[in-house]
Design a protein around this motif. Structure first.
Motif, PDB file in Angstrom:
ATOM      1  N   ASP A   1       0.811  -1.206  -0.072  1.00  0.00           N
ATOM      2  CA  ASP A   1       0.021  -0.167   0.024  1.00  0.00           C
ATOM      3  C   ASP A   1       0.889   1.324   0.012  1.00  0.00           C
ATOM      4  N   SER A   2       0.231   2.219   0.116  1.00  0.00           N
ATOM      5  CA  SER A   2       0.829   3.649  -0.047  1.00  0.00           C
ATOM      6  C   SER A   2       2.032   3.965   1.307  1.00  0.00           C
ATOM      7  N   SER A   3       1.922   3.120   2.343  1.00  0.00           N
ATOM      8  CA  SER A   3       2.818   3.148   3.208  1.00  0.00           C
ATOM      9  C   SER A   3       4.148   2.660   2.893  1.00  0.00           C
ATOM     10  N   MET A   4       4.194   1.559   2.157  1.00  0.00           N
ATOM     11  CA  MET A   4       5.499   0.860   1.631  1.00  0.00           C
ATOM     12  C   MET A   4       5.925   1.736   0.402  1.00  0.00           C
ATOM     13  N   LEU A   5       5.100   2.524  -0.301  1.00  0.00           N
ATOM     14  CA  LEU A   5       5.710   3.430  -1.308  1.00  0.00           C
ATOM     15  C   LEU A   5       6.368   4.715  -0.330  1.00  0.00           C
ATOM     16  N   GLY A   6       5.835   5.008   0.657  1.00  0.00           N
ATOM     17  CA  GLY A   6       6.461   5.955   1.617  1.00  0.00           C
ATOM     18  C   GLY A   6       7.792   5.675   2.009  1.00  0.00           C
ATOM     19  N   GLU A   7       7.848   4.239   2.450  1.00  0.00           N
ATOM     20  CA  GLU A   7       9.355   3.858   2.908  1.00  0.00           C
ATOM     21  C   GLU A   7      10.222   3.744   1.715  1.00  0.00           C
TER      22      GLU A   7
ATOM     23  N   ASP B   1       3.479  -2.107  -9.114  1.00  0.00           N
ATOM     24  CA  ASP B   1       3.540  -1.511 -10.480  1.00  0.00           C
ATOM     25  C   ASP B   1       2.612  -0.555 -10.757  1.00  0.00           C
ATOM     26  N   TRP B   2       1.403  -0.944 -10.315  1.00  0.00           N
ATOM     27  CA  TRP B   2       0.265  -0.080 -10.714  1.00  0.00           C
ATOM     28  C   TRP B   2       0.556   1.227  -9.944  1.00  0.00           C
ATOM     29  N   MET B   3       1.064   1.101  -8.427  1.00  0.00           N
ATOM     30  CA  MET B   3       1.173   2.515  -7.762  1.00  0.00           C
ATOM     31  C   MET B   3       2.267   3.281  -8.296  1.00  0.00           C
ATOM     32  N   PHE B   4       3.357   2.537  -8.826  1.00  0.00           N
ATOM     33  CA  PHE B   4       4.375   3.348  -9.412  1.00  0.00           C
ATOM     34  C   PHE B   4       3.847   4.032 -10.593  1.00  0.00           C
ATOM     35  N   ASP B   5       2.963   3.497 -11.309  1.00  0.00           N
ATOM     36  CA  ASP B   5       2.330   4.422 -12.480  1.00  0.00           C
ATOM     37  C   ASP B   5       1.357   5.399 -11.932  1.00  0.00           C
ATOM     38  N   LEU B   6       0.588   5.228 -11.084  1.00  0.00           N
ATOM     39  CA  LEU B   6      -0.588   6.099 -10.738  1.00  0.00           C
ATOM     40  C   LEU B   6       0.202   7.534 -10.081  1.00  0.00           C
ATOM     41  N   THR B   7       1.406   6.900  -9.450  1.00  0.00           N
ATOM     42  CA  THR B   7       1.843   8.321  -8.695  1.00  0.00           C
ATOM     43  C   THR B   7       3.143   8.871  -9.442  1.00  0.00           C
ATOM     44  N   GLY B   8       3.573   8.307 -10.817  1.00  0.00           N
ATOM     45  CA  GLY B   8       4.506   8.890 -11.562  1.00  0.00           C
ATOM     46  C   GLY B   8       5.862   8.728 -10.950  1.00  0.00           C
ATOM     47  N   VAL B   9       6.060   7.799 -10.252  1.00  0.00           N
ATOM     48  CA  VAL B   9       7.426   7.775  -9.581  1.00  0.00           C
ATOM     49  C   VAL B   9       8.496   6.834  -9.971  1.00  0.00           C
ATOM     50  N   ARG B  10       7.850   5.933 -11.125  1.00  0.00           N
ATOM     51  CA  ARG B  10       8.743   4.695 -11.598  1.00  0.00           C
ATOM     52  C   ARG B  10       9.873   5.329 -12.089  1.00  0.00           C
ATOM     53  N   GLU B  11      10.146   6.329 -12.558  1.00  0.00           N
ATOM     54  CA  GLU B  11      11.520   6.703 -13.349  1.00  0.00           C
ATOM     55  C   GLU B  11      12.478   7.198 -12.150  1.00  0.00           C
ATOM     56  N   LEU B  12      11.963   7.366 -10.976  1.00  0.00           N
ATOM     57  CA  LEU B  12      12.878   8.049  -9.974  1.00  0.00           C
ATOM     58  C   LEU B  12      13.808   6.899  -9.265  1.00  0.00           C
TER      59      LEU B  12
END
Length: 109
Positions: free
Chosen positions: A58-64, A85-96
Motif C-alpha cells: 500500500d501507500s505506506s510501503m511507497l512512502g518507505e 507496478d500500478w502504484m508506481f504508474d499512478l503516482t508517476g514515480v517509476r522513473e525515480l
C-alpha cells in the motif's frame, strides 16, 4: 497477512534486503527497521532492495521506498513486482527508482 524481510550480510558496501509477502501500514515494521539501519550505517554504499516477492503493498510501503530513495543509495533489484507496478504508474514515480538486475547485486554480495 504474512511478510518476510531478510537482510543479507553486507558485501563490498552493498546491503541486500529481500522482501516477500504483504506490506501495508500494519506490517511495514520489519522493512522500516531494516531500511533505517541501512540508511544510518555509513559503511553501506548501496541499499539493494529486492521486492520481487512482494504480493501486496500500500501507500505506506511507497512512502518507505521514497524515504530510502532520498538516501541516494537505493537500488531496486530484479524489477518492480505487480503489487507495486500500478502504484508506481499512478503516482508517476517509476522513473525515480534505479533498477538493476539480480546478477549485478549477487556478484557483489
Amino acid at each position: 497477512m504474512r511478510q518476510n524481510v531478510e537482510v543479507a550480510p553486507d558485501a563490498d558496501g552493498i546491503r541486500l534486503i529481500v522482501c516477500t509477502g504483504v506490506f501495508d501500514y500494519d506490517t511495514l515494521g520489519p522493512l522500516r527497521a531494516a531500511g533505517a539501519a541501512a540508511a544510518a550505517d555509513p559503511a553501506v554504499r548501496q541499499i539493494a532492495l529486492d521486492l520481487t516477492g512482494v504480493t501486496l503493498a500500500d501507500s505506506s510501503m511507497l512512502g518507505e521506498l521514497l524515504f530510502l530513495l532520498r538516501t541516494g543509495r537505493l537500488l531496486l533489484v530484479g524489477g518492480v513486482p505487480r503489487a507495486l507496478d500500478w502504484m508506481f504508474d499512478l503516482t508517476g514515480v517509476r522513473e525515480l527508482f534505479p533498477l538493476v538486475g539480480r546478477d549485478v547485486v549477487r556478484r557483489a554480495v
